[in-house]
Design a protein around this motif. Structure first.
Motif, PDB file in Angstrom:
ATOM      1  N   LEU A  91       0.818  -1.203   0.000  1.00 52.99           N
ATOM      2  CA  LEU A  91       0.000   0.000   0.000  1.00 52.99           C
ATOM      3  C   LEU A  91       0.854   1.255   0.000  1.00 52.99           C
ATOM      4  O   LEU A  91       1.874   1.317   0.681  1.00 52.99           O
ATOM      5  N   GLU A  92       0.421   2.246  -0.750  1.00 58.56           N
ATOM      6  CA  GLU A  92       1.004   3.576  -0.711  1.00 58.56           C
ATOM      7  C   GLU A  92      -0.114   4.546  -0.372  1.00 58.56           C
ATOM      8  O   GLU A  92      -1.196   4.484  -0.953  1.00 58.56           O
ATOM      9  N   ILE A  93       0.140   5.426   0.593  1.00 60.61           N
ATOM     10  CA  ILE A  93      -0.853   6.379   1.073  1.00 60.61           C
ATOM     11  C   ILE A  93      -0.414   7.765   0.652  1.00 60.61           C
ATOM     12  O   ILE A  93       0.718   8.172   0.918  1.00 60.61           O
ATOM     13  N   TYR A  94      -1.304   8.497   0.005  1.00 63.42           N
ATOM     14  CA  TYR A  94      -1.014   9.860  -0.452  1.00 63.42           C
ATOM     15  C   TYR A  94      -1.970  10.825   0.232  1.00 63.42           C
ATOM     16  O   TYR A  94      -3.166  10.565   0.311  1.00 63.42           O
ATOM     17  N   VAL A  95      -1.420  11.916   0.736  1.00 61.18           N
ATOM     18  CA  VAL A  95      -2.223  12.942   1.400  1.00 61.18           C
ATOM     19  C   VAL A  95      -1.695  14.311   1.022  1.00 61.18           C
ATOM     20  O   VAL A  95      -0.586  14.452   0.532  1.00 61.18           O
ATOM     21  N   VAL A  96      -2.515  15.316   1.255  1.00 64.51           N
ATOM     22  CA  VAL A  96      -2.048  16.697   1.206  1.00 64.51           C
ATOM     23  C   VAL A  96      -1.791  17.078   2.655  1.00 64.51           C
ATOM     24  O   VAL A  96      -2.679  16.973   3.498  1.00 64.51           O
ATOM     25  N   GLY A  97      -0.558  17.479   2.957  1.00 60.84           N
ATOM     26  CA  GLY A  97      -0.204  17.837   4.327  1.00 60.84           C
ATOM     27  C   GLY A  97      -0.801  19.163   4.729  1.00 60.84           C
ATOM     28  O   GLY A  97      -1.228  19.960   3.888  1.00 60.84           O
ATOM     29  N   GLY A  98      -0.827  19.404   6.039  1.00 64.19           N
ATOM     30  CA  GLY A  98      -1.373  20.642   6.571  1.00 64.19           C
ATOM     31  C   GLY A  98      -0.696  21.880   6.012  1.00 64.19           C
ATOM     32  O   GLY A  98      -1.308  22.932   5.912  1.00 64.19           O
ATOM     33  N   GLU A  99       0.563  21.760   5.624  1.00 64.04           N
ATOM     34  CA  GLU A  99       1.272  22.891   5.043  1.00 64.04           C
ATOM     35  C   GLU A  99       1.121  22.953   3.527  1.00 64.04           C
ATOM     36  O   GLU A  99       1.713  23.800   2.878  1.00 64.04           O
ATOM     37  N   GLY A 100       0.316  22.064   2.957  1.00 64.23           N
ATOM     38  CA  GLY A 100       0.002  22.120   1.540  1.00 64.23           C
ATOM     39  C   GLY A 100       0.851  21.260   0.643  1.00 64.23           C
ATOM     40  O   GLY A 100       0.712  21.329  -0.571  1.00 64.23           O
ATOM     41  N   PHE A 101       1.734  20.427   1.166  1.00 68.87           N
ATOM     42  CA  PHE A 101       2.580  19.567   0.344  1.00 68.87           C
ATOM     43  C   PHE A 101       2.023  18.154   0.288  1.00 68.87           C
ATOM     44  O   PHE A 101       1.450  17.680   1.261  1.00 68.87           O
ATOM     45  N   TYR A 102       2.230  17.479  -0.849  1.00 65.93           N
ATOM     46  CA  TYR A 102       1.864  16.069  -0.927  1.00 65.93           C
ATOM     47  C   TYR A 102       2.886  15.251  -0.156  1.00 65.93           C
ATOM     48  O   TYR A 102       4.069  15.588  -0.144  1.00 65.93           O
ATOM     49  N   ARG A 103       2.417  14.226   0.476  1.00 65.32           N
ATOM     50  CA  ARG A 103       3.314  13.339   1.211  1.00 65.32           C
ATOM     51  C   ARG A 103       2.932  11.890   0.931  1.00 65.32           C
ATOM     52  O   ARG A 103       1.817  11.612   0.504  1.00 65.32           O
ATOM     53  N   GLN A 104       3.844  10.975   1.206  1.00 70.23           N
ATOM     54  CA  GLN A 104       3.603   9.566   0.933  1.00 70.23           C
ATOM     55  C   GLN A 104       4.166   8.720   2.054  1.00 70.23           C
ATOM     56  O   GLN A 104       5.217   9.035   2.604  1.00 70.23           O
TER      57      GLN A 104
END
Length: 123
Positions: A91-104
């Motif tokens: 599994l790979e999880i992608y989110v938009v961080g609170g500071e606006g950057f994508y993270r994985q």
């Protein structure tokens, strides 16, 4: 499914018949966005959500006890996480961080998560 009280609910097949579903079960938690789910390399379902503190949490099926408790993954996220299976069936999880950057965060072949969110760049 996100219930009206913001807890997580799920239903499951009770037999092989297409219409044979259980009643909705409560998995708890406090969701502030839609849940995302995937099947990991061990064939267990894992569910990822944003909680009431805007952090990423997940819960997964356990082979003998049904479901684990909710586990915090750290960070601050905006909106719902996205889940994909990569070419190794992890599994790979992608989110938009609170500071606006994508993270994985990626699930390793041995079942462990990487230690930190990886910064992928600005959206």
């Amino acid at each position: 499914m996100r219930r009206s009280d913001n807890a997580m609910a799920h239903a499951w097949h009770t037999t092989t018949a297409a219409t044979a579903w259980s009643a909705w079960g409560n998995l708890g938690g406090v969701l502030t966005a839609a849940p995302s789910a995937g099947r990991n390399a061990n064939s267990r379902i894992e569910v990822f959500v944003r909680n009431d503190r805007q952090g990423a949490h997940h819960i997964w099926q356990h082979t003998t006890t049904g479901w684990t408790g909710w586990v915090e993954m750290g960070g601050t996220i905006q909106g719902a996480p996205a889940v994909v299976n990569n070419n190794l069936n992890n599994l790979e999880i992608y989110v938009v961080g609170g500071e606006g950057f994508y993270r994985q965060v990626q699930l390793q072949v041995d079942g462990n998560w990487t230690n930190a969110w990886e910064l992928l760049g600005k959206p």
